[in-house]
Design a protein around this motif. Sequence first.
Motif, PDB file in Angstrom:
ATOM      1  N   ASP A  80      38.544  -9.078  -9.921  1.00 31.65           N
ATOM      2  CA  ASP A  80      37.660  -9.237 -11.084  1.00 31.65           C
ATOM      3  C   ASP A  80      38.453  -9.393 -12.377  1.00 31.65           C
ATOM      4  OD1 ASP A  80      35.557  -9.071  -9.388  1.00 31.65           O
ATOM      5  OD2 ASP A  80      34.959  -7.030  -9.942  1.00 31.65           O
ATOM      6  N   GLU A  81      39.520  -8.606 -12.523  1.00 29.42           N
ATOM      7  CA  GLU A  81      40.333  -8.693 -13.731  1.00 29.42           C
ATOM      8  C   GLU A  81      41.068 -10.036 -13.809  1.00 29.42           C
ATOM      9  OE1 GLU A  81      40.249  -6.244 -11.637  1.00 29.42           O
ATOM     10  OE2 GLU A  81      40.000  -4.326 -12.665  1.00 29.42           O
ATOM     11  N   GLU A  82      41.565 -10.492 -12.655  1.00 28.13           N
ATOM     12  CA  GLU A  82      42.303 -11.754 -12.652  1.00 28.13           C
ATOM     13  C   GLU A  82      41.376 -12.945 -12.895  1.00 28.13           C
ATOM     14  OE1 GLU A  82      45.402 -12.170 -12.782  1.00 28.13           O
ATOM     15  OE2 GLU A  82      46.086 -10.139 -12.353  1.00 28.13           O
ATOM     16  N   ILE A  83      40.134 -12.850 -12.449  1.00 29.47           N
ATOM     17  CA  ILE A  83      39.168 -13.915 -12.737  1.00 29.47           C
ATOM     18  C   ILE A  83      38.938 -14.018 -14.243  1.00 29.47           C
ATOM     19  CG2 ILE A  83      36.717 -14.526 -12.552  1.00 29.47           C
ATOM     20  CD1 ILE A  83      36.859 -13.604  -9.628  1.00 29.47           C
ATOM     21  N   GLU A  84      38.876 -12.877 -14.913  1.00 34.78           N
ATOM     22  CA  GLU A  84      38.730 -12.895 -16.368  1.00 34.78           C
ATOM     23  C   GLU A  84      39.971 -13.505 -17.029  1.00 34.78           C
ATOM     24  OE1 GLU A  84      37.333  -9.481 -18.429  1.00 34.78           O
ATOM     25  OE2 GLU A  84      36.216  -8.726 -16.704  1.00 34.78           O
ATOM     26  N   VAL A  85      41.145 -13.180 -16.494  1.00 33.17           N
ATOM     27  CA  VAL A  85      42.378 -13.762 -17.021  1.00 33.17           C
ATOM     28  C   VAL A  85      42.367 -15.283 -16.842  1.00 33.17           C
ATOM     29  CG1 VAL A  85      44.878 -13.937 -16.689  1.00 33.17           C
ATOM     30  CG2 VAL A  85      43.777 -11.693 -16.712  1.00 33.17           C
ATOM     31  N   LEU A  86      41.936 -15.742 -15.655  1.00 31.28           N
ATOM     32  CA  LEU A  86      41.894 -17.180 -15.382  1.00 31.28           C
ATOM     33  C   LEU A  86      40.916 -17.882 -16.314  1.00 31.28           C
ATOM     34  CD1 LEU A  86      42.855 -19.526 -13.612  1.00 31.28           C
ATOM     35  CD2 LEU A  86      40.992 -18.996 -12.025  1.00 31.28           C
ATOM     36  N   SER A  87      39.764 -17.263 -16.538  1.00 30.15           N
ATOM     37  CA  SER A  87      38.777 -17.839 -17.447  1.00 30.15           C
ATOM     38  C   SER A  87      39.336 -17.953 -18.863  1.00 30.15           C
ATOM     39  CB  SER A  87      37.511 -16.986 -17.447  1.00 30.15           C
ATOM     40  OG  SER A  87      36.583 -17.470 -18.378  1.00 30.15           O
ATOM     41  N   ASP A  88      39.991 -16.903 -19.327  1.00 28.48           N
ATOM     42  CA  ASP A  88      40.581 -16.916 -20.663  1.00 28.48           C
ATOM     43  C   ASP A  88      41.699 -17.962 -20.759  1.00 28.48           C
ATOM     44  OD1 ASP A  88      40.834 -15.619 -23.352  1.00 28.48           O
ATOM     45  OD2 ASP A  88      42.851 -15.190 -22.604  1.00 28.48           O
ATOM     46  N   LEU A  89      42.486 -18.083 -19.698  1.00 29.63           N
ATOM     47  CA  LEU A  89      43.561 -19.070 -19.660  1.00 29.63           C
ATOM     48  C   LEU A  89      42.993 -20.488 -19.732  1.00 29.63           C
ATOM     49  CD1 LEU A  89      46.571 -19.707 -19.289  1.00 29.63           C
ATOM     50  CD2 LEU A  89      46.216 -19.523 -16.809  1.00 29.63           C
ATOM     51  N   MET A 101      37.407 -24.218 -13.181  1.00 31.53           N
ATOM     52  CA  MET A 101      36.228 -23.400 -13.460  1.00 31.53           C
ATOM     53  C   MET A 101      35.012 -23.851 -12.646  1.00 31.53           C
ATOM     54  SD  MET A 101      37.314 -21.012 -15.265  1.00 31.53           S
ATOM     55  CE  MET A 101      35.718 -20.217 -15.408  1.00 31.53           C
ATOM     56  N   SER A 102      34.914 -25.154 -12.356  1.00 32.09           N
ATOM     57  CA  SER A 102      33.782 -25.606 -11.542  1.00 32.09           C
ATOM     58  C   SER A 102      33.913 -25.095 -10.111  1.00 32.09           C
ATOM     59  CB  SER A 102      33.693 -27.134 -11.546  1.00 32.09           C
ATOM     60  OG  SER A 102      34.860 -27.726 -11.020  1.00 32.09           O
ATOM     61  N   ALA A 103      35.136 -25.080  -9.584  1.00 33.44           N
ATOM     62  CA  ALA A 103      35.346 -24.523  -8.247  1.00 33.44           C
ATOM     63  C   ALA A 103      35.030 -23.033  -8.230  1.00 33.44           C
ATOM     64  CB  ALA A 103      36.785 -24.768  -7.803  1.00 33.44           C
ATOM     65  N   LEU A 104      35.467 -22.330  -9.257  1.00 33.85           N
ATOM     66  CA  LEU A 104      35.240 -20.888  -9.339  1.00 33.85           C
ATOM     67  C   LEU A 104      33.759 -20.565  -9.534  1.00 33.85           C
ATOM     68  CD1 LEU A 104      36.824 -18.222  -9.376  1.00 33.85           C
ATOM     69  CD2 LEU A 104      37.063 -18.482 -11.846  1.00 33.85           C
ATOM     70  N   THR A 105      33.067 -21.376 -10.301  1.00 36.82           N
ATOM     71  CA  THR A 105      31.657 -21.134 -10.596  1.00 36.82           C
ATOM     72  C   THR A 105      30.748 -21.474  -9.420  1.00 36.82           C
ATOM     73  OG1 THR A 105      32.005 -21.573 -12.952  1.00 36.82           O
ATOM     74  CG2 THR A 105      29.747 -21.747 -12.135  1.00 36.82           C
ATOM     75  N   HIS A 106      30.978 -22.630  -8.799  1.00 41.72           N
ATOM     76  CA  HIS A 106      30.069 -23.114  -7.758  1.00 41.72           C
ATOM     77  C   HIS A 106      30.453 -22.681  -6.351  1.00 41.72           C
ATOM     78  CE1 HIS A 106      28.089 -25.455 -10.802  1.00 41.72           C
ATOM     79  NE2 HIS A 106      29.161 -26.192 -11.041  1.00 41.72           N
ATOM     80  N   PHE A 107      31.713 -22.276  -6.151  1.00 39.82           N
ATOM     81  CA  PHE A 107      32.168 -21.910  -4.811  1.00 39.82           C
ATOM     82  C   PHE A 107      32.930 -20.578  -4.848  1.00 39.82           C
ATOM     83  CE2 PHE A 107      32.137 -26.506  -5.432  1.00 39.82           C
ATOM     84  CZ  PHE A 107      31.257 -26.912  -4.444  1.00 39.82           C
ATOM     85  N   PRO A 108      32.307 -19.521  -5.410  1.00 38.35           N
ATOM     86  CA  PRO A 108      33.019 -18.255  -5.595  1.00 38.35           C
ATOM     87  C   PRO A 108      33.469 -17.616  -4.289  1.00 38.35           C
ATOM     88  CG  PRO A 108      30.667 -17.965  -5.931  1.00 38.35           C
ATOM     89  CD  PRO A 108      30.905 -19.435  -5.846  1.00 38.35           C
ATOM     90  N   PRO A 155      28.926 -14.171  -5.974  1.00 37.21           N
ATOM     91  CA  PRO A 155      28.239 -14.903  -7.052  1.00 37.21           C
ATOM     92  C   PRO A 155      27.758 -13.958  -8.140  1.00 37.21           C
ATOM     93  CG  PRO A 155      27.499 -15.643  -4.890  1.00 37.21           C
ATOM     94  CD  PRO A 155      28.324 -14.406  -4.653  1.00 37.21           C
ATOM     95  N   GLY A 156      27.856 -14.420  -9.369  1.00 37.02           N
ATOM     96  CA  GLY A 156      27.384 -13.605 -10.483  1.00 37.02           C
ATOM     97  C   GLY A 156      28.442 -12.708 -11.081  1.00 37.02           C
ATOM     98  N   ARG A 157      29.643 -12.703 -10.475  1.00 37.20           N
ATOM     99  CA  ARG A 157      30.706 -11.836 -10.982  1.00 37.20           C
ATOM    100  C   ARG A 157      31.737 -12.615 -11.766  1.00 37.20           C
ATOM    101  NH1 ARG A 157      31.360  -7.102  -8.336  1.00 37.20           N
ATOM    102  NH2 ARG A 157      32.659  -6.616 -10.133  1.00 37.20           N
ATOM    103  N   LEU A 158      31.446 -13.861 -12.096  1.00 34.91           N
ATOM    104  CA  LEU A 158      32.443 -14.718 -12.724  1.00 34.91           C
ATOM    105  C   LEU A 158      32.252 -14.788 -14.232  1.00 34.91           C
ATOM    106  CD1 LEU A 158      32.332 -17.594 -10.115  1.00 34.91           C
ATOM    107  CD2 LEU A 158      33.748 -15.552 -10.106  1.00 34.91           C
ATOM    108  N   VAL A 159      33.336 -15.028 -14.938  1.00 41.67           N
ATOM    109  CA  VAL A 159      33.297 -15.200 -16.384  1.00 41.67           C
ATOM    110  C   VAL A 159      33.547 -16.675 -16.669  1.00 41.67           C
ATOM    111  CG1 VAL A 159      34.292 -14.525 -18.586  1.00 41.67           C
ATOM    112  CG2 VAL A 159      34.175 -12.867 -16.714  1.00 41.67           C
TER     113      VAL A 159
END
Length: 518
Positions: free
Chosen positions: A467-476, A497-504, A511-515
């Motif tokens: 979860d923390e690294e997903i936030e880091v990736l989003s910020d990056l 981000m589209s891969a992360l959003t649509h294919f978590p 799903p729903g845990r992404l930033v």
Amino acid sequence: MTLRLYVPRDAGAEAVGAVDVAVALAAAADRRGLDIEIVRTGSRGLYWLEPMVEAETADGRIGFGPVTPVDADGILDAVVGGDGHALALGPVEAIPWLKRQTRLTFARCGIVDPRSIGDYGRHGGWKGLARTLALGPEETIEAVVHSGLRGRGGAGFPTGIKWRTVAGASAPQKYVVCNADEGDSGTFADRMIMEGDPFTLIEGMIIAGIAVGATKGYVYIRSEYPHAIVALEAAIAAARDAGYLGMGVAGSSHIFDMEVRVGAGAYVCGEETSLLESLEGRRGVVRAKPPLPAHKGLFGRPTVINNVISLATVPAILADGAERYRDLGMGRSRGTMPIQLAGNVMRGGLFETAFGVTLGEIVDDIGGGTFTGRPVRAVQVGGPLGAYFPRALFDTPFDYESFAARDGLIGHGGVVVFDDSVDMAKQARFAMEFCAIESCGKCTPCRIGSTRGVETIDRIVRGERRDEEIEVLSDLCNTLKFGSLCALGGFTPYPVMSALTHFPEDFGAAPGRLVAAE
């Protein structure tokens, strides 16, 4: 009577045996004592049927494909004797996949001999130039503005506005530069035009030069396109000999000449300022803007930089009228787009149609679904830095604004299909890795951020502080999107981000845990 057969010399067709087919047809005709002429054309873009052989008959051309050398005798028997053949496609113009297209830019591709300037003229060539000479520079520019033509290289900037800016700049020398550094995955439209109808690109560049007051043009073409380089250089020589290039263009008072320059294979040179650096003999590094190339471009002079398809479309706009072109499409996306279908798709090829067809129609109806027969899972539109769209977004109309509204890009019109065996976390990682490899290194977000992106995705997949690294990736991704000097770094977040959003689930996240990147 001479039997005329048409066999493509397009690189895609030759990759699957078109040269051997042409040789076999000539040998089979010789054995029969038949008088034949084999015309080497470009491809019509029906790549799943290549090599496609066409025979000229009293009722028009009939097609056969995909042909192999062992089919040569049977095809000649079918054409001359009226025998049936398993590869017969019937009248080429009636093939449903071709018939439903709206071919403007590619109207001659696959029909004319690309080495024959006479053939080009017989099929409507030079009419756009004649119209420009009659209208004059200012009215030519306004016609292009009125047509609604936008750049087909990715950014979608209005072509006429760019021309108007260069025309209004005061300088002793101006240039027209054609960006033929077609580096996006799944794209081949530029190559098809240069190999199959190079004179239309030449005509478009001449029109641009007259319109803005430029006397010199350059085609910057990637080294990976040897067939296109040969075809274009031959066409330029023919146009010069016929009086369309050089002093007194087509008998007018205008001067315009052009040449081909071959790039060294850097993806970043598809970006216009990096391309200019390379043209000037330096390493392909992105320039800061402003100044814009329209004010200070090649060798510091005002420069029009357009993609191959943008310039190749201009002759049709001038010849047929801006209104005809503008009446096609939807919203601010006017005219036609050459959609290139590739990847895991049943019917791969080039399909030119007006903007507005949905992504689902392109993939399922036109493309026929996947080649493997497995379900479509994702489609990437716009090259290696385009977003991945799931089936839930297949109702998206194919136009600039509709894709942008869903965090996507049309780019150069490449559509790459993936079935349900694809690992989307690996695809996201590839985007970051691709950016790291291809970065010119000038700006920190692109140079360093892409490398950190690869490392971050690896930690997410390994399940380390997910979860923390997903936030880091989003910020990056936000930093890359808004802090990069050019679109290479700025667009890398789209596939990630589209891969992360649509294919978590491929990242091990629920799903729903992404930033999401803003």
